[in-house]
Design an enzyme around this catalytic site. Structure first.
Site, PDB file in Angstrom:
ATOM      1  N   GLY A  46      10.022  71.369  61.940  1.00 15.54           N
ATOM      2  CA  GLY A  46       9.270  72.529  62.432  1.00 15.54           C
ATOM      3  C   GLY A  46       8.053  72.129  63.241  1.00 15.54           C
ATOM      4  O   GLY A  46       7.751  72.725  64.278  1.00 15.54           O
ATOM      5  N   CYS A  47       7.356  71.108  62.789  1.00 12.44           N
ATOM      6  CA  CYS A  47       6.148  70.652  63.486  1.00 12.44           C
ATOM      7  C   CYS A  47       6.501  70.028  64.828  1.00 12.44           C
ATOM      8  O   CYS A  47       5.764  70.194  65.807  1.00 12.44           O
ATOM      9  CB  CYS A  47       5.369  69.673  62.612  1.00 12.44           C
ATOM     10  SG  CYS A  47       4.775  70.439  61.080  1.00 12.44           S
ATOM     11  N   THR A  48       7.613  69.330  64.894  1.00 15.48           N
ATOM     12  CA  THR A  48       8.058  68.735  66.155  1.00 15.48           C
ATOM     13  C   THR A  48       8.412  69.833  67.149  1.00 15.48           C
ATOM     14  O   THR A  48       7.973  69.797  68.307  1.00 15.48           O
ATOM     15  CB  THR A  48       9.254  67.793  65.913  1.00 15.48           C
ATOM     16  OG1 THR A  48       8.845  66.751  65.029  1.00 15.48           O
ATOM     17  CG2 THR A  48       9.764  67.207  67.222  1.00 15.48           C
ATOM     18  N   ALA A  51       5.205  71.529  68.452  1.00 12.36           N
ATOM     19  CA  ALA A  51       4.480  70.671  69.399  1.00 12.36           C
ATOM     20  C   ALA A  51       5.224  70.577  70.737  1.00 12.36           C
ATOM     21  O   ALA A  51       4.602  70.600  71.805  1.00 12.36           O
ATOM     22  CB  ALA A  51       4.275  69.281  68.802  1.00 12.36           C
TER      23      ALA A  51
END
Length: 158
Positions: A46-48, A51
């Site tokens: 999710g963070c990738t 970003a």
């Protein structure tokens, strides 16, 4: 979570180490607009995606007079590795001690698969040219989020 910030509140200033070895201070962007997005951990799915989405729209945010800053408790070295691996083009700041997360109310108790633990709640703040919080997105769902934030940044005067 220690603080709950809402629209109209003055955005707490901070100075944090960032990728590339420099520091980033919120007030250095005045009188521009800033998107602060807090995320749990570098190089997780999710963070990738989040970003990458902000990076994909970076030129459009810049055209809207808006700087994007991602904040997590990961180290600067982890941020740099994350940026290299995924070709990220946004500022990533390291809040290793968690003071900025606490100031923005993004550090708190989380639950996942029946386990309770402390962590960063994925939250985004749009800060206006006046240094006040114009919009808050709590408990963000990543898909389509960067586009929604961009639309709000474009609509915000200043």
């Amino acid at each position: 979570m220690t603080t709950t910030l809402t629209e109209g509140d003055k955005a707490p200033d901070f100075t944090l180490p960032r990728d590339g070895g420099a520091t980033v201070t919120l007030s250095q962007f005045a009188p521009g607009k800033v998107v602060l997005y807090f995320y749990p951990k570098d190089d997780t799915p999710g963070c990738t995606l989040e970003a990458q989405d902000f990076t994909r729209l970076a030129a459009e945010f810049a055209a809207a007079g808006t700087t994007v800053i991602g904040i997590s408790k990961d180290s600067v070295a982890a941020h740099e590795k994350f940026c290299r691996k995924h070709g990220l083009g946004i500022i990533l700041a390291s809040d290793a001690e968690g003071h900025t997360c606490e100031d923005y109310g993004t550090w708190g108790e989380k639950k996942n698969y029946g386990k309770t633990y402390m962590g960063i709640t994925r939250t985004t703040f749009l800060i206006g040219a006046d240094g006040r919080i114009a919009r808050v997105w709590p408990k963000v769902s990543v898909k389509g989020h960067a586009e929604e934030v961009l639309a709000a940044a474009r609509a915000l005067q200043g």
